[in-house]
Design a protein around this motif. Structure first.
Motif: not given
Length: 174
Positions: A19-33
């Protein structure tokens, strides 16, 4: 739920060095799941099984991760990459557990009642590992990539292979 989402975001940021930027978290499959799991779990606990399954299936399509709304998941849970992960209805996952892609926490099709694994605190399960039935993976244990586990694993143990066998830490590799 806001507190749980903040903890999920912090866990993803902590456990994934890509992760290079905190907003990338929202694109992660684990976040969505996990977002869909929490919604589905809300309905499941209130016995609204249609809506629980609806949100569970929506989460699976969005993330590639299938988590049954009946599964119990603890704090700071993390799935790296995630595609192909399956977590069954009676699975119990305690705190600080990490799974990699392709992990199955499933049943054998022979049990009634509790039919999926229990994963204790601080366990790491490698990609493609399959853990079947009402077995327990003990605290601080590791399951190697591609392992198939059909029996309980004691605390502080590493298992590899098919079927999963304890690694003798005293032996040296050639």
């Amino acid at each position: 739920m806001k507190k749980e989402l903040k903890e999920l975001i912090a866990t993803i940021q902590e456990k994934d060095p890509a992760i290079h930027h905190k907003w990338e978290v929202f694109l992660y499959p684990i976040f969505k799941a996990m977002l869909y799991y929490k919604i589905a779990r809300f309905f499941y606990l209130r016995k609204h099984f249609f809506w629980a399954r609806y949100f569970s299936e929506k989460g699976k399509r969005k993330s590639g991760i299938e988590i049954h709304p009946g599964a119990t998941i603890g704090k700071r849970f993390f799935i790296d990459h995630g595609t192909g992960v399956v977590i069954g209805e009676t699975a119990i996952i305690k705190d600080d557990v990490t799974l990699f892609h392709g992990v199955t926490l499933g049943g054998t099709g022979k049990e009634k009642g509790k039919r999926h694994p229990t994963i204790e605190d601080n366990v790491v399960i490698g990609c493609g590992a399959t853990i079947l039935g009402d077995v327990t993976i003990g605290k601080n244990s590791k399951v190697g990539a591609g392992a198939v586990v059909l029996k309980d694993v004691p605390d502080n143990t590493t298992v590899v292979g098919i079927p999963g066998q304890k690694v003798d830490k005293k032996k040296k590799c050639n």
